[in-house]
Enzyme design. Structure first.
Site, short mmCIF file in Angstrom:
data_model
loop_
_atom_site.label_atom_id
_atom_site.label_comp_id
_atom_site.label_asym_id
_atom_site.label_seq_id
_atom_site.Cartn_x
_atom_site.Cartn_y
_atom_site.Cartn_z
N TYR A 1 38.14 50.59 25.97
CA TYR A 1 39.08 51.33 26.84
C TYR A 1 39.81 52.44 26.10
CZ TYR A 1 37.82 47.07 29.01
OH TYR A 1 37.07 46.04 29.47
N VAL B 1 39.49 40.63 28.62
CA VAL B 1 40.87 40.13 28.59
C VAL B 1 40.95 38.63 28.34
CG1 VAL B 1 41.95 42.00 29.93
CG2 VAL B 1 41.04 40.00 31.12
N SER C 1 35.48 41.08 30.84
CA SER C 1 34.81 42.39 30.82
C SER C 1 33.62 42.47 29.87
CB SER C 1 35.80 43.48 30.44
OG SER C 1 36.65 43.74 31.52
N TYR D 1 31.49 40.65 41.36
CA TYR D 1 32.21 41.12 40.16
C TYR D 1 33.10 39.98 39.61
CZ TYR D 1 35.64 43.62 37.34
OH TYR D 1 36.48 44.00 36.32
N LYS E 1 30.37 43.15 31.41
CA LYS E 1 30.04 44.50 31.89
C LYS E 1 28.87 45.08 31.10
CE LYS E 1 34.63 45.74 33.77
NZ LYS E 1 35.75 44.88 33.62
#
Ligand code: DON
Length: 303
Positions: free
Chosen positions: A239, A257, A63, A188, A66
């Site tokens: 998050y 992760v 992530s 993705y 992102k």
């Protein structure tokens, strides 16, 4: 600032946390990493990098990419993106589906999986090859032409990607996908699979410390856009633990992760820390502890 001495102190202080938590298991290829790994790097504004531990060993960025996809989508396509994705912390796990129905297929922010799928979709429309756009940018900023997609990780994620597929199809039903869902998912997963070291990622994150200026001196983002990306990292980058991360670390940060976290001190430096053991929210236990220790020892933070 003697970054090298600080990093060595941080590594010594947080050693008891290394190995705490558990590597991600829902993507089987990530579960194979040595949980005792730990590395940390700092890149200053001039591109000098200091590191400690496993700072030159590649790991799965997941992530963290992102952030780069968001910056590129804003740079190539401007503010229109914000009609399709919000800028509020979700308070929910990164792969949660529940909010999407209440909020009519508009994800809370670009750093949860649903939001990142919208960003990938937008970047695909703007460039025709979203994942290569991200990879090329990361190669250029890190100065490492050998960066590559990790085919094994991408395949593993695609094989276990039902939840991301559900998110994307759900948003398509609300009219919030412009490209075919399989295309968006493919890009993705490729983007998430890119393997990089702490060194590479600290260098790649430097444009956010330099208020939008790339390694070659050209501008990716305006100063204002760089502020905006950093702000979304601070509020949404970790998050449903973003409040705790801001409290402990006091910096814009983005976790993955794979156990990596990139953090930015605007006007000073970019950092990356990696240790695969994750807490229940998907953030590296030793990584958060190390960033906490770094800002505590140096007094450097955005506050
Ligand atoms: O889509 C996924 O679930 C992973 N490729 C990335 C998730 C991730 O890294 C969230 N991070 N904490």
């Amino acid at each position: 600032m003697n970054y090298q001495a600080v990093l060595e102190q941080v590594a010594a202080d947080i050693a008891p946390h290394i190995g705490a938590g558990r590597p991600a298991e829902y993507i089987p290829a990530l579960a194979e990493v040595d949980p005792a790994s730990f590395g940390m790097a700092v890149a200053d504004l001039d591109g000098r990098v200091h590191g400690v531990g496993d700072w030159e060993r590649p790991f799965s960025t997941q992530s963290i990419t992102k952030v780069f996809a968001l910056a590129l989508a804003l740079a190539r396509g401007g503010d229109e993106l914000w009609q399709r994705v919000g800028r509020e912390p979700s308070g929910n796990p990164f792969n949660s589906l529940v909010q999407l129905e209440y909020e009519n297929g508009i994800p809370r922010n670009p750093f949860i999986n649903a939001g990142a799928l919208v960003v990938t979709d937008r970047l695909q429309t703007l460039t025709g090859d979203a994942s290569s756009e991200v990879l090329d940018f990361l190669r250029a900023e890190s100065g490492n032409p050998d960066l590559a997609f990790d085919q094994k990780v991408a395949a593993s994620e695609a094989a276990h990607g039902d939840r991301n597929a559900a998110l994307a199809h759900f948003m398509a039903d609300y009219g919030n996908m412009r490209n075919p869902v399989p295309t968006v998912l493919e890009h993705y997963f490729w983007q998430c699979s890119i393997a990089m070291s702490c060194r590479d990622l600290a260098l790649a994150g430097r444009f956010l410390a330099r208020h939008g200026l790339r390694a070659d001196g050209s501008r990716l983002l305006t100063r204002s856009e760089a502020k905006q990306v950093n702000a979304v990292m601070l509020t949404c980058g970790t998050y449903d633990a973003a409040g705790d991360f801001a409290y402990r670390v006091g910096l814009p940060g983005k976790s993955g992760v794979g156990g990596g976290i990139v953090a930015v001190i605007p006007g000073q430096c970019a950092l990356c820390v990696w240790s695969p053991g994750l807490d229940a929210r998907g953030n590296s236990v030793a990584g958060v502890a190390a960033l906490d220790r770094f800002t505590t020892l140096t007094g450097l933070s955005v506050f």
